[in-house]
Design an enzyme around this catalytic site. Structure first.
Site, PDB file in Angstrom:
ATOM      1  CE  LYS A 223      -4.301  -1.995   1.559  1.00 29.07           C
ATOM      2  NZ  LYS A 223      -5.318  -2.178   2.608  1.00 29.07           N
ATOM      3  NE  ARG A 258      -7.427  -8.415   0.521  1.00 28.48           N
ATOM      4  CZ  ARG A 258      -6.994  -7.617  -0.459  1.00 28.48           C
ATOM      5  NH1 ARG A 258      -5.962  -6.817  -0.272  1.00 28.48           N
ATOM      6  NH2 ARG A 258      -7.612  -7.612  -1.627  1.00 28.48           N
TER       7      ARG A 258
HETATM    8  C1  PT1 Z   1      -7.770  -4.696   3.362  1.00 24.83           C
HETATM    9  C2  PT1 Z   1      -8.072  -4.651   1.975  1.00 24.83           C
HETATM   10  C3  PT1 Z   1      -9.139  -5.487   1.503  1.00 24.83           C
HETATM   11  N1  PT1 Z   1      -7.425  -3.850   1.080  1.00 24.83           N
HETATM   12  C4  PT1 Z   1      -9.475  -6.280   3.689  1.00 24.83           C
HETATM   13  N2  PT1 Z   1      -9.802  -6.302   2.378  1.00 24.83           N
HETATM   14  C5  PT1 Z   1      -7.782  -3.834  -0.212  1.00 24.83           C
HETATM   15  N3  PT1 Z   1     -10.153  -7.077   4.564  1.00 24.83           N
HETATM   16  C6  PT1 Z   1      -8.823  -4.667  -0.663  1.00 24.83           C
HETATM   17  C7  PT1 Z   1      -3.070   2.255  -0.958  1.00 24.83           C
HETATM   18  O1  PT1 Z   1      -3.056   3.143  -0.087  1.00 24.83           O
HETATM   19  O2  PT1 Z   1      -6.825  -3.942   3.892  1.00 24.83           O
HETATM   20  N4  PT1 Z   1      -8.473  -5.501   4.175  1.00 24.83           N
HETATM   21  N5  PT1 Z   1      -9.467  -5.472   0.198  1.00 24.83           N
HETATM   22  C8  PT1 Z   1      -7.061  -2.922  -1.180  1.00 24.83           C
HETATM   23  N6  PT1 Z   1      -7.263  -1.559  -0.848  1.00 24.83           N
HETATM   24  C9  PT1 Z   1      -6.264  -0.598  -0.920  1.00 24.83           C
HETATM   25  C10 PT1 Z   1      -6.303   0.512  -0.079  1.00 24.83           C
HETATM   26  C11 PT1 Z   1      -5.201  -0.767  -1.798  1.00 24.83           C
HETATM   27  C12 PT1 Z   1      -5.271   1.430  -0.086  1.00 24.83           C
HETATM   28  C13 PT1 Z   1      -4.182   0.175  -1.843  1.00 24.83           C
HETATM   29  C14 PT1 Z   1      -4.196   1.272  -0.971  1.00 24.83           C
HETATM   30  O3  PT1 Z   1      -2.182   2.126  -1.795  1.00 24.83           O
END
Ligand code: PT1
Length: 280
Positions: A223, A258
């Site tokens: 992230k 994850r």
């Molecule tokens: C997570 C999650 C998810 N993240 C769960 N499911 C994502 N339970 C998708 C960035 O800042 O943390 N927990 N499903 C993906 N979401 C992101 C959010 C991807 C922020 C990238 C960023 O780069």
């Protein structure tokens, strides 16, 4: 209790996290190609993660990263159902469905998914009821706002206290709807309506979420918070930072990690488990 819920509880008791491999089946995650090409690519990637030691595969058909636009339930189902059908027939690791929509939860579980992963905290109308009816464990993640705009100006009074309050309310709603307590997993939602400082405070104070009495799922892999810390703009260059963050989360009580980089995280968790066995 669902057998997967029992495995999650056992892992939490042993303090050795389960590894959830990420399988995105959104068009932007793949180079162009026909539907079968995409299905093949997804299956090959899932197989590889299982070979590398993934305990679970998380299948998602809607991007929820900052700025992402929503998709319809039909579109999401079209993307995830063929993948879940093929994977659940072939693999012996459980599949979770990353969705906010009750219709997708139902379609995915009918196709073979054994867990719900909801970045919207089971807040959509009918989401908790779907989790209850389907009889599978469900993760309720915290998100402030919605993906398209959540990074605009995230604000908290006290980020940990605010999230603890949010989770207490979700636990009460789940209980009122009849979700077995052992089926509820919680996730602070790194990067979902949070500044770098909010994210770091949550990671530093992760232990406090254990007082809620539910297993914790943690998603930090690749992230942008790790990009900001390391100066690595390209998400593919954040593998070492991701493994470090995953291990810090595991040490602070994260029970399901994850991740994109399954092989690397599995090795790191083996080191953690060995030190734990030695009494550390
Ligand atoms: C997570 C999650 C998810 N993240 C769960 N499911 C994502 N339970 C998708 C960035 O800042 O943390 N927990 N499903 C993906 N979401 C992101 C959010 C991807 C922020 C990238 C960023 O780069």
């Amino acid at each position: 209790m669902h057998p997967l819920a029992r495995r999650i509880q056992d892992a939490a008791r042993r303090e050795v996290p389960l590894i959830m491999g990420i399988l995105n089946v959104t068009p932007d995650s793949f180079s162009d190609g026909g539907r079968f090409d995409r299905l093949d690519t997804a299956l090959a990637h899932a197989r590889r993660m299982v070979d590398e030691g993934a305990d679970l595969i998380d299948v998602g058909g809607e991007s929820t990263r900052p700025g992402a636009a929503p998709v319809s339930a039909d579109q999401e189902l079209e993307r995830v159902v063929p993948v879940i059908e093929a994977l659940s027939a072939e693999l012996d690791v459980p599949i979770s469905i990353d969705t906010m929509k009750p219709a997708v939860m139902r379609g995915a579980v009918a196709a073979g998914a054994q867990m719900i992963n909801d970045v919207n905290g089971l807040r959509a109308e009918g989401a908790i009821e779907a989790a209850v009816a389907l009889g599978v464990p469900a993760c309720a993640m915290h998100m402030q706002g919605e993906p398209r705009t959540m990074q605009k100006n995230p604000e908290y009074r006290d980020v940990t206290e605010d999230l603890l309050g949010f989770f207490r309310e979700r636990i009460a709603a789940a209980r009122a709807a009849g979700l077995p307590s052992e089926h509820l997993v919680l996730d602070p939602g790194f990067g979902f309506g949070k500044t770098l400082e909010h994210n770091l405070t949550l990671l530093a104070e992760l232990q406090r979420f254990h007082t809620l009495g539910h297993p914790l799922l943690i998603g930090i892999s690749r992230k942008s918070m790790l990009g900001t810390i390391t100066g690595r703009e390209n998400a593919d260059d954040r593998v070492a930072a991701s493994v470090a963050a995953a291990l810090l989360a595991a040490e602070r009580g994260g029970n399901i990690l994850r991740v994109h980089d399954v092989a690397e995280t599995v090795d790191a968790v083996k080191v953690l488990a060995a030190v734990k066995r030695a009494g550390g």
